[in-house]
Design a protein around this motif. Structure first.
Motif, PDB file in Angstrom:
ATOM      1  N   PRO A  98      31.175  43.406  34.687  1.00  0.00           N
ATOM      2  CA  PRO A  98      31.237  43.478  33.224  1.00  0.00           C
ATOM      3  C   PRO A  98      31.712  44.833  32.698  1.00  0.00           C
ATOM      4  CG  PRO A  98      29.173  42.496  33.932  1.00  0.00           C
ATOM      5  CD  PRO A  98      29.832  43.056  35.152  1.00  0.00           C
ATOM      6  N   ALA A  99      31.436  45.899  33.450  1.00  0.00           N
ATOM      7  CA  ALA A  99      31.836  47.233  33.009  1.00  0.00           C
ATOM      8  C   ALA A  99      33.342  47.460  33.145  1.00  0.00           C
ATOM      9  CB  ALA A  99      31.086  48.294  33.804  1.00  0.00           C
ATOM     10  N   TYR A 100      33.984  46.741  34.071  1.00  0.00           N
ATOM     11  CA  TYR A 100      35.410  46.953  34.335  1.00  0.00           C
ATOM     12  C   TYR A 100      36.141  45.614  34.392  1.00  0.00           C
ATOM     13  CZ  TYR A 100      33.599  51.506  35.794  1.00  0.00           C
ATOM     14  OH  TYR A 100      32.966  52.714  35.843  1.00  0.00           O
ATOM     15  N   PRO A 101      36.277  44.914  33.271  1.00  0.00           N
ATOM     16  CA  PRO A 101      36.928  43.593  33.290  1.00  0.00           C
ATOM     17  C   PRO A 101      38.378  43.636  33.762  1.00  0.00           C
ATOM     18  CG  PRO A 101      36.566  44.342  31.028  1.00  0.00           C
ATOM     19  CD  PRO A 101      35.808  45.266  31.919  1.00  0.00           C
ATOM     20  N   ASP A 102      39.099  44.713  33.450  1.00  0.00           N
ATOM     21  CA  ASP A 102      40.492  44.810  33.888  1.00  0.00           C
ATOM     22  C   ASP A 102      40.576  44.879  35.413  1.00  0.00           C
ATOM     23  OD1 ASP A 102      41.335  44.745  31.289  1.00  0.00           O
ATOM     24  OD2 ASP A 102      41.658  46.907  31.108  1.00  0.00           O
ATOM     25  N   ARG A 103      39.656  45.613  36.019  1.00  0.00           N
ATOM     26  CA  ARG A 103      39.630  45.692  37.482  1.00  0.00           C
ATOM     27  C   ARG A 103      39.304  44.324  38.078  1.00  0.00           C
ATOM     28  NH1 ARG A 103      36.209  51.324  38.594  1.00  0.00           N
ATOM     29  NH2 ARG A 103      37.509  52.678  37.255  1.00  0.00           N
ATOM     30  N   PHE A 104      38.378  43.626  37.435  1.00  0.00           N
ATOM     31  CA  PHE A 104      38.010  42.295  37.921  1.00  0.00           C
ATOM     32  C   PHE A 104      39.220  41.375  37.936  1.00  0.00           C
ATOM     33  CE2 PHE A 104      36.890  37.930  36.646  1.00  0.00           C
ATOM     34  CZ  PHE A 104      36.203  37.527  37.779  1.00  0.00           C
ATOM     35  N   ARG A 105      39.945  41.323  36.828  1.00  0.00           N
ATOM     36  CA  ARG A 105      41.097  40.430  36.745  1.00  0.00           C
ATOM     37  C   ARG A 105      42.193  40.846  37.740  1.00  0.00           C
ATOM     38  NH1 ARG A 105      41.735  37.217  32.366  1.00  0.00           N
ATOM     39  NH2 ARG A 105      43.989  37.563  32.328  1.00  0.00           N
ATOM     40  N   GLN A 106      42.393  42.138  37.880  1.00  0.00           N
ATOM     41  CA  GLN A 106      43.391  42.623  38.834  1.00  0.00           C
ATOM     42  C   GLN A 106      43.008  42.250  40.261  1.00  0.00           C
ATOM     43  OE1 GLN A 106      44.172  46.868  38.619  1.00  0.00           O
ATOM     44  NE2 GLN A 106      44.971  46.930  40.693  1.00  0.00           N
ATOM     45  N   ASP A 107      41.755  42.485  40.619  1.00  0.00           N
ATOM     46  CA  ASP A 107      41.296  42.207  41.981  1.00  0.00           C
ATOM     47  C   ASP A 107      41.298  40.712  42.270  1.00  0.00           C
ATOM     48  OD1 ASP A 107      40.969  44.913  42.296  1.00  0.00           O
ATOM     49  OD2 ASP A 107      38.809  44.895  41.915  1.00  0.00           O
ATOM     50  N   LEU A 108      40.846  39.916  41.306  1.00  0.00           N
ATOM     51  CA  LEU A 108      40.802  38.477  41.511  1.00  0.00           C
ATOM     52  C   LEU A 108      42.220  37.909  41.643  1.00  0.00           C
ATOM     53  CD1 LEU A 108      39.003  36.015  41.804  1.00  0.00           C
ATOM     54  CD2 LEU A 108      38.994  35.774  39.312  1.00  0.00           C
ATOM     55  N   THR A 109      43.149  38.406  40.841  1.00  0.00           N
ATOM     56  CA  THR A 109      44.537  37.962  40.930  1.00  0.00           C
ATOM     57  C   THR A 109      45.115  38.269  42.308  1.00  0.00           C
ATOM     58  OG1 THR A 109      44.877  38.263  38.547  1.00  0.00           O
ATOM     59  CG2 THR A 109      46.849  38.250  39.944  1.00  0.00           C
ATOM     60  N   GLU A 110      44.784  39.441  42.839  1.00  0.00           N
ATOM     61  CA  GLU A 110      45.280  39.806  44.171  1.00  0.00           C
ATOM     62  C   GLU A 110      44.687  38.903  45.241  1.00  0.00           C
ATOM     63  OE1 GLU A 110      46.228  43.858  46.734  1.00  0.00           O
ATOM     64  OE2 GLU A 110      45.239  43.991  44.785  1.00  0.00           O
ATOM     65  N   LEU A 111      43.415  38.572  45.105  1.00  0.00           N
ATOM     66  CA  LEU A 111      42.768  37.697  46.086  1.00  0.00           C
ATOM     67  C   LEU A 111      43.333  36.280  46.036  1.00  0.00           C
ATOM     68  CD1 LEU A 111      39.134  38.993  45.595  1.00  0.00           C
ATOM     69  CD2 LEU A 111      40.456  39.150  47.715  1.00  0.00           C
ATOM     70  N   VAL A 112      43.616  35.778  44.843  1.00  0.00           N
ATOM     71  CA  VAL A 112      44.229  34.451  44.729  1.00  0.00           C
ATOM     72  C   VAL A 112      45.595  34.448  45.409  1.00  0.00           C
ATOM     73  CG1 VAL A 112      45.180  32.743  43.119  1.00  0.00           C
ATOM     74  CG2 VAL A 112      42.952  33.779  42.665  1.00  0.00           C
ATOM     75  N   ALA A 113      46.346  35.532  45.265  1.00  0.00           N
ATOM     76  CA  ALA A 113      47.646  35.641  45.934  1.00  0.00           C
ATOM     77  C   ALA A 113      47.484  35.619  47.452  1.00  0.00           C
ATOM     78  CB  ALA A 113      48.361  36.909  45.485  1.00  0.00           C
ATOM     79  N   LEU A 114      46.456  36.297  47.962  1.00  0.00           N
ATOM     80  CA  LEU A 114      46.188  36.278  49.398  1.00  0.00           C
ATOM     81  C   LEU A 114      45.830  34.872  49.868  1.00  0.00           C
ATOM     82  CD1 LEU A 114      44.057  39.546  49.826  1.00  0.00           C
ATOM     83  CD2 LEU A 114      46.409  39.166  50.608  1.00  0.00           C
ATOM     84  N   LEU A 115      45.053  34.158  49.067  1.00  0.00           N
ATOM     85  CA  LEU A 115      44.693  32.781  49.408  1.00  0.00           C
ATOM     86  C   LEU A 115      45.926  31.887  49.394  1.00  0.00           C
ATOM     87  CD1 LEU A 115      42.304  30.774  49.938  1.00  0.00           C
ATOM     88  CD2 LEU A 115      42.310  30.341  47.465  1.00  0.00           C
ATOM     89  N   ALA A 116      46.783  32.065  48.398  1.00  0.00           N
ATOM     90  CA  ALA A 116      47.966  31.218  48.262  1.00  0.00           C
ATOM     91  C   ALA A 116      48.911  31.362  49.453  1.00  0.00           C
ATOM     92  CB  ALA A 116      48.697  31.552  46.960  1.00  0.00           C
ATOM     93  N   ARG A 117      48.978  32.566  50.017  1.00  0.00           N
ATOM     94  CA  ARG A 117      49.866  32.740  51.173  1.00  0.00           C
ATOM     95  C   ARG A 117      49.099  32.654  52.502  1.00  0.00           C
ATOM     96  NH1 ARG A 117      50.337  38.294  49.055  1.00  0.00           N
ATOM     97  NH2 ARG A 117      49.413  39.790  50.513  1.00  0.00           N
ATOM     98  N   GLN A 118      47.874  32.146  52.414  1.00  0.00           N
ATOM     99  CA  GLN A 118      47.038  31.850  53.586  1.00  0.00           C
ATOM    100  C   GLN A 118      46.723  33.087  54.413  1.00  0.00           C
ATOM    101  OE1 GLN A 118      49.103  28.635  55.601  1.00  0.00           O
ATOM    102  NE2 GLN A 118      48.360  27.136  54.135  1.00  0.00           N
ATOM    103  N   ALA A 119      46.671  34.245  53.754  1.00  0.00           N
ATOM    104  CA  ALA A 119      46.259  35.475  54.433  1.00  0.00           C
ATOM    105  C   ALA A 119      44.747  35.534  54.588  1.00  0.00           C
ATOM    106  CB  ALA A 119      46.756  36.694  53.659  1.00  0.00           C
TER     107      ALA A 119
END
Length: 344
Positions: A286-307
């Motif tokens: 909650p203190a860093y919502p921008d970091r959350f969205r950035q990190d989650l977006t990166e993780l979804v990309a890793l999942l999408a390419r099966q890393a």
């Protein structure tokens, strides 16, 4: 217009898994800046057990557990610009509300995700994998080639730490129960029985010490782990699973965890060149919502390419939330997921 046909799992007062019951509920239109999501799947987390047991500060009963969910945006509040109706989203709640057919969340804590990605794998990301990623990249980053020790390495966050640490080029030593050592080793960790002399086993595996210890147990585990750190090492404490026994609050275990907690002065840490860091996802995100969205977006990309490939321990209907908590208390390897759509 309010949704009148929704349902939610509710704990009307603190207690065991039997407190979790499925009840009818109405869901209002979202507030400004928020979206209402028709939930497809919800994740089950250790924090849900703490909530049910009344161990989360400022909890007011009745309460619906649930930190994470995947679903489709059904309504948007005034001022919402990032999301639109009909989009599939991965979201993080403020700490409750996920075990339901609908959930409202701020647009700051939801991102659009591809429709072809498996919902169970996605839902593991917004709590377990974000926690692990933020500890590895923001709290105590380690250079490739380093060695880390992960306690509870077969669990939700622990398993994510193992996978992501190896992805970042780290050697991983993980502790787990004897029944889960084989599964842990299969994910690339040096598996150590937590019931045995794990301190000796870690010293043998890393004679010069480890770079980081990730401790979600607390108490004596952290204190004993501190002696295993190498030069410039860090102990990261992110949980107190040792204070709960078989999924229930335990005054004795809580007292033992508190009494066994490592205490070091700043001068002592400075003289040893070591560090102790704390990470609490419920505060950090909650203190860093921008970091959350950035990190989650990166993780979804890793999942999408099966890393990455999150381990799913079980999938149960929403109506079996109590059974999901019993399974979690007994120990599982990976994420437990509740299927929600059939209850709408």
């Amino acid at each position: 217009m309010a949704v009148s046909s929704g349902r939610a799992v509710v704990a009307r007062r603190r207690g065991g898994p039997e407190r979790l019951v499925l009840a009818d509920r109405e869901f209002a239109d979202p507030a400004p800046g928020g979206v209402r999501v028709a939930v497809q799947v919800a994740g089950v987390a250790y924090g849900d057990v703490l909530l049910r047991e009344g161990l989360v500060p400022r909890t007011r009963f009745p309460v619906t557990p649930g930190y994470d969910a995947v679903g489709v945006v059904e309504a948007v509040g005034e001022g919402v610009t990032e999301l639109a109706r009909g989009q599939r989203v991965l979201l993080r709640t403020p700490g409750s509300g996920g075990y339901a057919t609908h959930v409202e969340v701020s647009q700051d804590f939801a991102i659009a995700v591809p429709v072809d990605l498996d919902a169970a794998g996605l839902v593991a990301l917004s709590l377990n994998y974000v926690s692990a990623w933020q500890m590895l990249t923001r709290v105590a980053p380690a250079a490739p080639g380093g060695t880390v020790l992960v306690h509870g390495a077969a669990g939700g966050v622990g398993g994510a730490l193992v996978e992501l640490a190896r992805l970042r080029g780290l050697t991983v030593i993980g502790t787990a129960s004897a029944a889960r050592l084989e599964a842990l080793a299969a994910r690339g960790a040096r598996a150590v029985d937590r019931r045995g002399d794990w301190v000796r086993a870690v010293r043998a595996a890393a004679p010069d010490g480890v770079d980081i210890v990730f401790d979600g147990v607390g108490g004596a585990t952290g204190r004993r782990s501190f002696s295993l750190l190498g030069a410039g090492g860090h102990l990261v404490v992110y949980g107190i699973t040792g204070g709960v026994q078989r999924g229930r609050r335990s005054p004795i275990a809580l007292a033992s965890t508190a009494a066994g907690t490592l205490r070091q002065s700043a001068l002592s840490l400075l003289s040893k060149g070591l560090g102790i860091d704390g990470y609490l996802s419920a505060s950090y995100v909650p203190a860093y919502p921008d970091r959350f969205r950035q990190d989650l977006t990166e993780l979804v990309a890793l999942l999408a390419r099966q890393a990455i490939s999150p381990s799913i321990a079980a999938r149960l209907p929403l109506a079996q939330a109590a059974e999901a908590h019993r399974l979690l208390a007994g120990g599982v390897s990976g994420k437990i997921v509740l299927d929600v759509e059939e209850h709408r």
